[in-house]
Enzyme design. Structure first.
Site, PDB file in Angstrom:
ATOM      1  N   ASP A  86      -1.082 -26.585  55.819  1.00  0.00           N
ATOM      2  CA  ASP A  86      -1.663 -25.543  56.673  1.00  0.00           C
ATOM      3  C   ASP A  86      -1.642 -24.171  56.008  1.00  0.00           C
ATOM      4  O   ASP A  86      -1.637 -23.155  56.710  1.00  0.00           O
ATOM      5  CB  ASP A  86      -0.897 -25.440  58.006  1.00  0.00           C
ATOM      6  CG  ASP A  86      -1.474 -26.362  59.058  1.00  0.00           C
ATOM      7  OD1 ASP A  86      -2.521 -26.965  58.808  1.00  0.00           O
ATOM      8  OD2 ASP A  86      -0.872 -26.464  60.133  1.00  0.00           O
ATOM      9  N   CYS A 128      -8.786 -24.332  75.127  1.00  0.00           N
ATOM     10  CA  CYS A 128      -7.615 -25.164  74.815  1.00  0.00           C
ATOM     11  C   CYS A 128      -6.327 -24.375  75.038  1.00  0.00           C
ATOM     12  O   CYS A 128      -6.162 -23.273  74.516  1.00  0.00           O
ATOM     13  CB  CYS A 128      -7.709 -25.638  73.368  1.00  0.00           C
ATOM     14  SG  CYS A 128      -6.263 -26.538  72.793  1.00  0.00           S
ATOM     15  N   CYS A 185      -2.978 -34.032  75.938  1.00  0.00           N
ATOM     16  CA  CYS A 185      -3.920 -34.983  75.356  1.00  0.00           C
ATOM     17  C   CYS A 185      -3.248 -35.883  74.329  1.00  0.00           C
ATOM     18  O   CYS A 185      -3.651 -37.042  74.143  1.00  0.00           O
ATOM     19  CB  CYS A 185      -5.127 -34.261  74.762  1.00  0.00           C
ATOM     20  SG  CYS A 185      -4.768 -33.152  73.378  1.00  0.00           S
TER      21      CYS A 185
END
Length: 365
Positions: free
Chosen positions: A120, A200, A230
């Protein structure tokens, strides 16, 4: 497996040819919200060879962060803070990068190839590369899903100049399942396999720097950092074993923290409490914003004093949500304070929150 990784597979550097078009369509739709950095270095992000022309193979590794028990159980305790499972660990960037360097060092020493590692920290599309390497597939919630580890994998990438044998890509095993789409409290999936970050909860509570749209606040519930809904309902999680990587563990220090306690954190105490975790990166003000939204959603009158105490906070971001929480929990008390507050308040966003008082007879322009 070495260094705590539970899976490692190899993809060719050319393995994601459709990534540029997919990324462009997502950006053109505005689904990245105010994460403008995703629109930068698009060419390098979509093609490993554009980031490093000499790369020939990409080794994708996964580290499990699966927990024990139901990560959504905390949602039934509205006076407690729900923090995403990954953030109740030590910052995975710090843990994984060192381990990736160790693995990459061995690879370089044995084959003489050059290597670069990413967690990342560069324009790398980890999830498409992981699917190309066979670690899993991007589910309908856009997160990587593994048949062995469910939705709970941290990903790391090693770019290498070595021509390594590649693994077969994984195919989609979602079938007709829609659990991840249907559970989303803010309808963040315009269609399967597409995420609108602007709706989100993970994006809103972590990445979004400003005020959160009033229409989305009730759906946030008591989620103060991230959202696991989710991920947690994915049927493939039943095959995941609890993570064993000890360097990620925090021994439950961030589980079920009282909202009243979190609302009282100043910057120094916030930094101390969340030292070494992903939460610290949001900063105290954004975190306090999230806590106040949770307080406003709690339905707990005993938290009114926590909201009222932050109405004079130095940050307009915090003051605005303190007003919103107070109006939600105690509109009569809010009316008592509104006139004096509006006289002294200079921030337009905070004033606008005051003007949302229902049936307020004493509106002050």
């Amino acid at each position: 497996m070495a260094e705590g990784f539970v899976v490692a597979r190899v993809a060719a550097a050319s393995a994601i040819p459709d990534a540029p078009q997919r990324l462009k369509a997502w950006l053109d739709a505005g689904h990245h919200g105010d994460m403008d950095w995703l629109g930068e270095r698009v060419t390098e992000r979509a093609d490993p060879r554009a980031l490093w022309s000499e790369v020939r193979s990409v080794v994708m590794l996964g580290m499990s962060y699966a927990g024990e028990g139901d990560p959504l159980a905390i949602l039934a305790e509205p006076d407690k803070a729900a923090i995403s499972l990954y953030a109740r660990r030590r910052d995975y960037h710090d843990v994984i990068k060192g381990k990736l360097k160790s693995v990459a060092g061995l690879l370089a020493a044995r084959g003489g190839a050059d290597v670069k590692v990413f967690v990342d920290t560069a324009p790398v599309m980890e999830k498409p590369l992981a699917q190309a390497a066979g670690l899993g597939w991007q589910g309908k919630h856009t997160v990587l899903v593994s048949r062995e580890h469910g939705s709970w994998l941290f990903l790391g990438a090693i770019y290498t100049t070595a021509e390594l044998p590649v693994d077969a890509p994984e195919v989609d095993h979602c079938g007709s399942c829609r659990r991840c789409l249907e559970i989303c409290p803010t309808d963040a999936f315009p269609q399967p396999y597409q995420l609108d970050a602007r709706r989100c909860i993970a994006y809103l509570t972590i990445e979004h720097q400003g005020h959160i749209d009033a229409s989305l606040r009730p759906g946030i519930g008591n989620r103060v950092f991230g959202c696991d809904d989710c991920l947690a309902v994915c049927p493939w999680n039943k095959f995941a074993e609890a993570a064993h990587e000890t360097r990620l563990a925090l021994k439950g220090e961030l589980d079920a923290l009282p909202l009243a306690e979190l609302a009282g954190l100043d910057d120094a105490r916030f930094r101390t409490l969340f030292a070494g975790t992903p939460v610290k990166r949001t900063g105290r003000d954004r975190f306090a914003r999230n806590v106040l939204i949770a307080i406003g959603n709690s339905g707990r009158p005993e938290l009114v004093t926590s909201a009222e105490a932050l109405m004079a906070d130095a940050s307009p971001l915090v003051r605005a949500m303190a007003v919103w929480a107070l109006i939600r929990l105690a509109p009569a008390r809010a009316r008592q304070l509104a006139r004096a507050a509006l006289v002294s308040e200079t921030d337009a966003a905070v004033r606008e929150e005051w003007l949302q008082l229902p049936l307020a007879p004493d509106r002050v322009a």
